[in-house]
Design a protein around this motif. Structure first.
Motif, PDB file in Angstrom:
ATOM      1  N   ALA A 606      -0.392  -0.517   3.539  1.00 25.16           N
ATOM      2  CA  ALA A 606      -1.064  -1.161   4.681  1.00 25.16           C
ATOM      3  C   ALA A 606      -0.654  -0.516   6.000  1.00 25.16           C
ATOM      4  O   ALA A 606      -1.483  -0.349   6.899  1.00 25.16           O
ATOM      5  N   TRP A 648      -6.719  -8.390   9.195  1.00 26.58           N
ATOM      6  CA  TRP A 648      -6.293  -7.717   7.975  1.00 26.58           C
ATOM      7  C   TRP A 648      -4.848  -7.237   8.021  1.00 26.58           C
ATOM      8  O   TRP A 648      -4.033  -7.650   7.205  1.00 26.58           O
ATOM      9  N   TYR A 649      -4.521  -6.397   9.002  1.00 26.80           N
ATOM     10  CA  TYR A 649      -3.196  -5.780   8.940  1.00 26.80           C
ATOM     11  C   TYR A 649      -2.075  -6.790   9.133  1.00 26.80           C
ATOM     12  O   TYR A 649      -1.065  -6.763   8.411  1.00 26.80           O
ATOM     13  N   MET A 652      -1.581  -8.469   5.959  1.00 24.73           N
ATOM     14  CA  MET A 652      -0.995  -7.573   4.966  1.00 24.73           C
ATOM     15  C   MET A 652       0.467  -7.254   5.274  1.00 24.73           C
ATOM     16  O   MET A 652       1.240  -6.891   4.369  1.00 24.73           O
ATOM     17  N   GLY A 767      -0.966  -2.529  -4.384  1.00 29.75           N
ATOM     18  CA  GLY A 767      -1.684  -3.501  -3.567  1.00 29.75           C
ATOM     19  C   GLY A 767      -1.535  -4.925  -4.036  1.00 29.75           C
ATOM     20  O   GLY A 767      -2.110  -5.846  -3.418  1.00 29.75           O
ATOM     21  N   TYR A 770      -0.758  -7.699  -1.553  1.00 31.54           N
ATOM     22  CA  TYR A 770      -1.863  -8.058  -0.666  1.00 31.54           C
ATOM     23  C   TYR A 770      -2.841  -8.992  -1.379  1.00 31.54           C
ATOM     24  O   TYR A 770      -3.382  -9.923  -0.782  1.00 31.54           O
ATOM     25  N   LEU A 774      -3.395 -12.547   0.257  1.00 32.69           N
ATOM     26  CA  LEU A 774      -4.672 -12.740   0.959  1.00 32.69           C
ATOM     27  C   LEU A 774      -5.779 -13.311   0.070  1.00 32.69           C
ATOM     28  O   LEU A 774      -6.787 -13.783   0.602  1.00 32.69           O
TER      29      LEU A 774
END
Length: 877
Positions: A606, A648-649, A652, A767, A770, A774
């Motif tokens: 990320a 998003w970031y 993450m 990933g 994440y 999320l």
């Protein structure tokens, strides 16, 4: 490193505005540093406070100069105001009228003193308003079009042009404003379509009979000195050379033949009034006809009007028509569409009138101005506006520059009793011809646009060719202006600059449109839809106003302004503020440097992704602003910060932040670095909030205003971008399934990922945090095939993988089936109701088409929903 919980623009903006100006960040250093980049402000008129159009114009300029300053240019934005002759005189006269006075009660000197007081008040207000908007002008160089330096430049220009034969004096037809009581140039006349009347009037022939002429201005009959016909018109060939008797005044005037007359228009015979019509003036010159002026400068009739002397022009028209009708001379009256010219300052219908005025010969000045645009030395943005400019320059006429008002630059012209005319930069002591001392200065003042045409170089020290600022900052780089003054101002600046300096005044002309209301209407006092930019600043903050204007701007196009867009921008400010608070909260116990980044090996996927997106955004944003696409650049930065960084970031980044240790420190470096560079990209759009947050983050330098422009910020990463994009796609798909099936946000579910090969397996393995954070995952299992039997799971296909979600993990299947069946029953009832209604012939015969269409749309939506419910039930059963 801390900022308040709530963003308060009032606290932030006044603080930083004062700081910037006290520190002198906007004043170029004594010695040049880098290539110069100069903007001279289109000087606002001192008639009133700024309106929202000024806010757009100056925000565009400020964004440009802030970028150039950050890019290391020797950047100067020079501020100032315009005396605006007729307009300012009018507003001061209106104020005096409210006090029961006129300018004549004060006398010229006293009235001019009053206008100077007005200028001091509004000039100061304008400067304060610009500072409140965040205008990063060099206020130590502020100018006024009637200050000592500009006045000297104006006199020098007049004398130079006069000596070169480019300024002359003569009696010609001019546009006369009876309200302002001055001549105005052709470009200051606004022509509007008007439904008027065309009057056909019989002129008795001296030898018997009559000839009929048509006119839209019957009051000017009193100034007629001929009737003209086309020489090839057989109807009137025998009458040429005869005389007619002018109605009412009974003056004998000739019938002349002239090619100007259109035999097909009206009766084919026209009245000739040389003193009150430009075409008639030309006919009179060709035939040696006398000139009789029947109008006073205030629009009343003079002694030449005989029994109508002293009447207003329109009252004269009314009484004259009645008299003509009583004498059987008014043949007919008919409605007639025509163009009527009005003064662009006061909206009064202008009167063509012969007057002795001063003019500039424009044709000799036009060639360099044409060549500059044809050769791309001066470029318009958008390019289509070059056509407007070129059309005017190619068809340019001599410019009437004298005005019969009191406020402005008095012409540097003196008259001696011996008849000598003296033109000089300084007041002469004696007449060079007779040595006499009895000299009288011309009382006319110059057109406002004459001094404005010198603005790009007079403000930098011209006519002193060795002036340091002229050498350092001229020619300027960009002029930002509206499309409505391309020929009033832009073209004349190019004319004057080439004639007086041999150089273009600027290389680019950025054209913007009007700011309209939410419904697309032009803002006006009569509609009551105007926007006070200072009221917006008070309610929302300057950054909100600025970003709203810039994000809605497309070069050359009008834009709509609404409360909703302001509120959306305010939400964006709050989003930035909350993101900064999140970052600072996690930095309390970690030391983070200003612009250092860990090596790629120490970064999460990320982290690498957001640095790659930052690099792409910074590169693209730079390209957009270099092309003056500020609307597109604003949208790009909005999307990056709101969606990619915040939505998003930051989400993450939370697993790494929660892990602590080196992982937390590395991610905090990326969070801080990316936010700081994004603030620098946003700074020209939103200078105040970006400075406030930037100062609270680790930084180098005294201010974000002089921080380096982050064009190459971040790190390109062709691997991380597609990988994280795939993970984001997977997260969105899982979220959609959860929403469709009504899964509670708190319920964690098992995710089975079947990757499309080993490479994608590695991506989904790295990933996994994440997906858990999320997408509400309980666990991520990698598998080589789908482990579920048919009907046991919901499957989704995304880039690089299939993801399977066990139905038993998502819902209680028995309860969900019951819920869906109940919903299915309700939807079927709605479908049946809609069908019965639409099949009813009485309903279709009587109901409005819009209501029938609405029912059909409802039926279609219910059918779609039924199909979705049946699909979901099939999956569960």
């Amino acid at each position: 490193m801390d900022i308040p919980k709530i963003y308060d623009p009032k606290q932030v903006e006044s603080k930083w505005s004062q700081y910037w100006n006290e520190q002198g960040f906007f004043t170029p250093s004594a010695e040049p540093k880098g290539e110069s980049f100069t903007i001279v402000i289109p000087p606002p008129n001192v008639t009133d406070r700024l309106h929202v159009g000024h806010a757009l114009n100056n925000t565009l300029q400020d964004a440009i100069i802030r970028i150039k300053r950050m890019q290391g240019f020797d950047a100067l934005w020079l501020p100032g105001t315009d005396h605006a002759g007729i307009a300012t005189q009018n507003v001061v006269e209106r104020r005096l009228m409210r006090e029961g006075k006129t300018r004549h009660d004060l006398g010229r000197e006293g009235f001019v003193a009053e206008v100077w007081k007005w200028k001091e008040q509004y000039g100061k207000d304008i400067a304060e308003q610009l500072k409140a908007l965040g205008a990063s002008c060099d206020w130590t160089r502020e100018r006024f079009t009637m200050d000592e330096g500009c006045s000297r430049a104006v006199r020098e220009t007049f004398v130079k042009l006069y000596e070169r034969g480019l300024i002359y004096r003569g009696s010609y037809i001019v546009n006369w404003c009876p309200h302002c009581r001055t001549a105005i140039s052709d470009d200051e006349v606004e022509h509007r379509e008007h439904l008027g009347k065309l009057y056909s009037v019989r002129y008795p022939l001296a030898k018997g009979g009559f000839i009929t002429v048509a006119t839209t201005r019957p009051e000017t009959i009193l100034g007629d000195t001929a009737v003209a016909v086309n020489p090839n018109d057989p109807r009137y060939r025998a009458l040429v050379g005869q005389e007619v008797i002018l109605p009412v005044l009974l003056r004998h005037i000739p019938i002349v033949a002239d090619d100007y007359v259109d035999a097909e228009f009206g009766t084919g015979a026209v009245k000739v009034t040389p003193s009150h019509d430009p075409n008639d003036f030309a006919i009179a010159e060709r035939h040696g006809l006398p000139h009789i002026q029947v109008l006073n400068t205030d629009g009343t009739m003079n002694a030449e009007a005989g029994p109508f002397a002293g009447l207003d022009r329109y009252e004269c028209r009314k009484q004259l028509l009645a008299l003509l009708e009583s004498q059987g001379l008014l043949e007919k009256t008919q409605e007639h569409n025509m163009q009527v010219g009005a003064c662009y300052r006061c909206d009064t219908t202008i009167e063509p009138m012969v007057s002795r005025q001063w003019f500039v010969r424009m044709k000799p000045l036009s060639l360099p101005a044409l060549t500059a645009v044809h050769d791309g030395v001066v470029q318009f943005v958008p390019e289509r506006f070059a056509k407007v400019y070129l059309h005017w320059v190619e068809n340019v006429k001599d410019w009437c520059i004298s005005r019969q008002i009191w406020w402005g630059h008095t012409l540097p012209v003196w008259y001696c009793e011996c008849g000598e005319t003296i033109v000089a930069t300084d007041t002469p002591a004696t007449c060079p011809s007779c040595q006499g001392r009895s000299l009288t200065q011309e009382t006319d003042v110059l057109d406002t646009w004459f001094s404005s045409a010198l603005w790009p170089f007079e403000t930098l020290g011209w006519p002193d060719k060795d002036a340091p600022d002229l050498k350092r900052f001229f020619p300027t780089q960009v002029l930002v202006t509206g499309y409505d003054i391309i020929y009033f101002w832009v073209a004349r600046m190019v004319f004057m600059s080439y004639e007086l300096t041999g150089q273009p005044p600027f290389s680019h002309v950025l054209i913007h449109g009007l700011v309209r209301d939410a419904e697309g209407r032009k803002m006006s006092k009569s509609l009551g839809n105007g926007v006070d930019p200072m009221a917006v600043v008070d309610a929302f903050g300057a950054d909100t106003l600025r970003f709203t204007l810039l994000s809605g701007n497309t070069p050359g196009n009008d834009m709509r302004f609404s409360q909703e867009r302001l509120e959306a921008t305010r939400s964006f400010c709050n989003k930035i503020w909350n993101a900064a608070r999140f970052v600072m909260l996690h930095m309390q116990d970690v030391v983070v440097t200003a612009d250092e980044l860990p090596s790629d090996g120490a970064l999460t996927l990320a982290d690498r992704y957001i640095l790659a997106r930052l690099h792409s955004t910074a590169t693209h944003a730079t390209r957009l602003v270099e092309n003056y696409e500020f609307g597109e650049a604003a949208k790009l930065l909005y999307e990056f910060l709101w969606s990619e960084y915040c939505d998003w970031y930051i989400e993450m980044a939370k697993p790494a932040l929660q892990a602590g240790g080196e992982s937390k420190r590395n991610t905090l470096h990326v969070l801080c670095y990316t936010l700081s560079r994004t603030l620098e990209l946003l700074h020209p759009f939103m200078p105040f909030i970006t400075e406030e947050i930037w100062q609270a983050l680790p930084h180098r330098g005294a201010s974000i205003t002089i921080a380096p422009w982050p064009e190459g910020a971040g790190r390109a990463d062709d691997v991380a971008e597609p990988q994280v994009s795939a993970l984001m796609e997977a997260i969105r798909a899982i979220r959609n399934i959860r929403a469709e099936m009504g899964v509670a946000p708190s319920r964690r579910i098992e995710l089975t990922v079947v990757p499309a090969g080993a490479e994608w397996g590695a991506v989904y393995k790295s990933g996994a945090p994440y997906l858990l954070a999320l997408a509400g995952g309980q666990e991520v299992k990698l598998a080589t095939a789908n482990p579920f039997d048919k009907g046991e799971a919901v499957s989704i296909v995304v880039t690089g993988a299939e993801i399977h979600l066990a139905l038993s993990e998502l819902v209680d299947i028995e309860d969900e089936v019951k819920r869906l069946q109940a919903e299915q029953k309700a939807v079927c009832a709605e479908i049946e109701r809609a069908r019965v209604k639409l099949e009813n012939e009485g309903f279709r015969a009587k109901a409005p088409a819009a209501l029938i269409a609405a029912e059909e749309t409802k039926l279609s939506l219910h059918l779609d929903k039924l199909a979705q419910l049946e699909k979901r039930l099939a999956e569960l059963q």
